[in-house]
Structure formats: structure tokens, C-alpha cells
Design a protein around this motif. Structure first.
Motif, PDB file in Angstrom:
ATOM      1  N   VAL A  80       0.830  -1.203   0.000  1.00 38.47           N
ATOM      2  CA  VAL A  80       0.000   0.000   0.000  1.00 38.47           C
ATOM      3  C   VAL A  80       0.865   1.254   0.000  1.00 38.47           C
ATOM      4  N   ALA A  81       0.442   2.264  -0.771  1.00 38.99           N
ATOM      5  CA  ALA A  81       1.158   3.546  -0.854  1.00 38.99           C
ATOM      6  C   ALA A  81       0.749   4.422   0.328  1.00 38.99           C
ATOM      7  N   TRP A  82       1.341   4.163   1.477  1.00 36.18           N
ATOM      8  CA  TRP A  82       0.931   4.855   2.695  1.00 36.18           C
ATOM      9  C   TRP A  82       1.242   6.339   2.655  1.00 36.18           C
ATOM     10  N   ALA A  83       2.370   6.726   2.075  1.00 32.68           N
ATOM     11  CA  ALA A  83       2.710   8.144   2.005  1.00 32.68           C
ATOM     12  C   ALA A  83       1.679   8.919   1.192  1.00 32.68           C
ATOM     13  N   THR A  84       1.182   8.299   0.125  1.00 32.37           N
ATOM     14  CA  THR A  84       0.155   8.939  -0.694  1.00 32.37           C
ATOM     15  C   THR A  84      -1.131   9.117   0.105  1.00 32.37           C
ATOM     16  N   LEU A  85      -1.513   8.098   0.859  1.00 34.51           N
ATOM     17  CA  LEU A  85      -2.718   8.191   1.681  1.00 34.51           C
ATOM     18  C   LEU A  85      -2.567   9.251   2.764  1.00 34.51           C
ATOM     19  N   TRP A  86      -1.393   9.302   3.386  1.00 35.04           N
ATOM     20  CA  TRP A  86      -1.160  10.322   4.413  1.00 35.04           C
ATOM     21  C   TRP A  86      -1.292  11.718   3.804  1.00 35.04           C
ATOM     22  N   SER A  87      -0.717  11.921   2.627  1.00 30.94           N
ATOM     23  CA  SER A  87      -0.785  13.226   1.966  1.00 30.94           C
ATOM     24  C   SER A  87      -2.217  13.618   1.612  1.00 30.94           C
ATOM     25  N   SER A  88      -3.075  12.606   1.417  1.00 31.88           N
ATOM     26  CA  SER A  88      -4.463  12.892   1.067  1.00 31.88           C
ATOM     27  C   SER A  88      -5.342  13.155   2.287  1.00 31.88           C
ATOM     28  N   GLY A  89      -4.764  13.031   3.483  1.00 29.56           N
ATOM     29  CA  GLY A  89      -5.512  13.335   4.696  1.00 29.56           C
ATOM     30  C   GLY A  89      -5.919  12.141   5.532  1.00 29.56           C
ATOM     31  N   VAL A  90      -5.531  10.932   5.138  1.00 29.63           N
ATOM     32  CA  VAL A  90      -5.859   9.733   5.918  1.00 29.63           C
ATOM     33  C   VAL A  90      -4.980   9.694   7.162  1.00 29.63           C
ATOM     34  N   ARG A  91      -5.612   9.493   8.328  1.00 23.88           N
ATOM     35  CA  ARG A  91      -4.874   9.555   9.583  1.00 23.88           C
ATOM     36  C   ARG A  91      -4.959   8.276  10.415  1.00 23.88           C
TER      37      ARG A  91
END
Length: 273
Positions: A80-91
Motif C-alpha cells: 500500500v502507498a501509505w505516504a500517498t494516503l497520508w498526503s491525502s488526509g488519511v490519519r
């Protein structure tokens, strides 16, 4: 003048008739549809039956209340692209750890540690199969394969994914009382092992059908409701609100997106117990 025997004539007629029938049956659309292959054991994931049984009812309605975006993942997503999800606001994130007493997610380490590594609050979930082993046995398997809890401020209590059976009967062949007993066994053993009350992930229609809309878990176990609609809708028996809401299976980066019913400090509060 020779006389034709009836035997060969009948044989020819039978062959012709059989050939015509075969030709007709082989025309497109006239053969019966082949039943879809059953999914392989271990392939289940959160919300697998929601679209099939509850459908989709539109995009979530805007609200002024604070909510915190999350995701849930399984072996289906792989790395999973966790950095991308974090950048999109997923916490926050939940990762499937186990199923039954026979399956562990081969991508668990990357998913569970990866979400933690980018700063998310993370947890693990277990896909229940009440027809394969007892609730206590499955809780032990879950805890022993990544479903435990640690007092580090960033680990959420484990979640029990209890929903439609993707491999057979919706209620796993259990009566409502037997199902609630199974769930109670799982929850009791999980708390004995970890000191935490597990989160219950389910859908209202499944809960009503398979537990008789039992209300006895609402006082202790946070509710994670699955409903792909404008709002969480009617909740299962006993719960006055949901702690988490899985609102779509077609979100960005990974499909399953969720909302925590509160700001980030409330997610942290659940992690802290």
C-alpha cells in the motif's frame, strides 16, 4: 427389389435429432449460466458483502461535525502507498491480520507497519468465520498473528469483522442465539488476552438477520458500521452512534475508506484506551 430394414433408419433419425438438439443448445444464450466459482478461503475482506446485499446509495452527506479519514486494507491490496494516503488526509488505518484459524495476511507487515511508519494510528482486524472454529479459538489466533494491542498511543484495539459469509450461508448456519454466543466468546477472550474491548465491524441488515438485532454488546464495544450511502443509516440494536463508518469501497488509492466520528484526538483516545 431389396427391402430397407427399419433399424438403420431409426439410428440415422436418432443421430440427426441429437445433432439438431445439440446445435440448438449450443446457440449463444441458450446454455444455462455456469455458477460463479466460490471465493478461495482467506480472500475475504471488510465489506465484501455490502455491495451485494446492501448496495450503494450515493455519496456521503456533508456534515459540520468533526470526522477523521481512515482506510482499511487486506491482502487484496498488497503493498500500500501509505505516504500517498497520508498526503491525502488519511490519519488512521486497519489492516486485516487473520481469518478463521487458517489464514494470515501475507502483506500484513508492510501494511500494519507501513501505516504506523508514516504517522497513522493503526489497528488490526479479524475476519470471522463462525462455522470453522469457536469464537475464543479465533480470538486467540487473531492475537497470536498481529491482532494484539500495545499502550503506545498509536495502536487501536482489534476489530472483529462479522458480516455475510462469502463462502456459503449468510449466517454461517447459526441461529441468532448461537451467533451472539459465538461473538461473546470472541469478545471475552480478546479482552482477557489484551485488556481491551474489541471494535465490532458489521452492517445493520446482517446484524438484524443473523443476531436478531441483539443489543447486548453496545455498552462496551465500539461500533464500526458499513454502509455505502449518504449517512450511516439505522444502527444495530443498542448502539446510539457509530464510532467509525465505512462509507465507500471505491475511494482513492485504496478502495475502502472510513470516517471516524470525531476529530483526531478522539482517535487517539480510543488508541489510549
Amino acid at each position: 427389389m431389396p427391402v430397407l430394414r427399419s433399424g438403420p433408419v431409426r439410428s440415422v433419425r436418432r443421430l440427426l435429432t441429437a445433432g439438431i438438439l445439440l446445435a440448438v443448445l449450443c446457440l449463444p444464450g441458450l446454455l444455462p449460466a455456469r455458477a460463479a466459482a466460490a471465493p478461495a478461503r482467506g480472500s475475504a475482506y471488510m465489506g465484501m458483502g455490502v455491495l451485494a446485499h446492501d448496495g450503494r446509495g450515493g455519496a456521503p452527506r456533508a456534515t459540520a461535525a468533526a470526522q477523521t479519514e481512515g482506510v482499511d486494507v487486506s491482502g487484496y491490496q498488497g503493498s500500500v502507498a501509505w505516504a500517498t494516503l497520508w498526503s491525502s488526509g488519511v490519519r488512521w488505518a486497519y489492516t486485516k491480520a487473520s481469518e478463521g484459524t487458517y489464514y494470515t495476511n501475507p502483506s500484513f507487515t508492510q501494511q500494519y507497519n507501513g501505516s504506523y511508519g508514516v504517522g497513522m494510528i493503526r489497528g488490526a482486524y479479524h475476519f470471522a468465520t463462525p462455522d470453522t472454529a469457536g469464537g475464543a479459538a479465533q480470538a486467540d489466533y487473531f492475537v497470536d498473528h498481529g491482532g494484539g494491542w500495545s499502550r503506545d498511543g498509536r495502536t487501536l484495539p482489534g476489530a472483529l469483522d462479522i458480516e455475510w459469509n462469502p463462502y456459503g450461508d449468510a449466517c454461517y448456519g447459526k441461529s441468532a442465539s448461537a451467533m451472539t454466543g459465538w461473538i461473546a466468546d470472541f469478545l471475552g477472550r480478546y479482552k482477557a488476552r489484551t485488556g481491551r474491548d474489541a471494535v465490532i465491524y458489521t452492517a445493520t441488515s446482517w446484524w438484524s438477520q443473523c443476531t436478531g438485532n441483539y443489543s447486548g454488546f453496545a455498552s462496551a464495544n465500539p461500533l464500526w458500521i458499513a454502509r455505502y450511502a449518504a449517512d450511516p443509516g439505522t444502527l444495530p440494536g443498542g448502539w446510539g452512534y457509530c464510532t467509525m463508518w465505512q462509507y465507500t469501497s471505491s475511494g482513492p488509492t485504496v478502495g475502502d475508506h472510513d470516517r471516524y466520528n470525531g476529530a483526531l484526538d478522539r482517535v487517539q483516545a480510543l488508541a489510549n484506551g
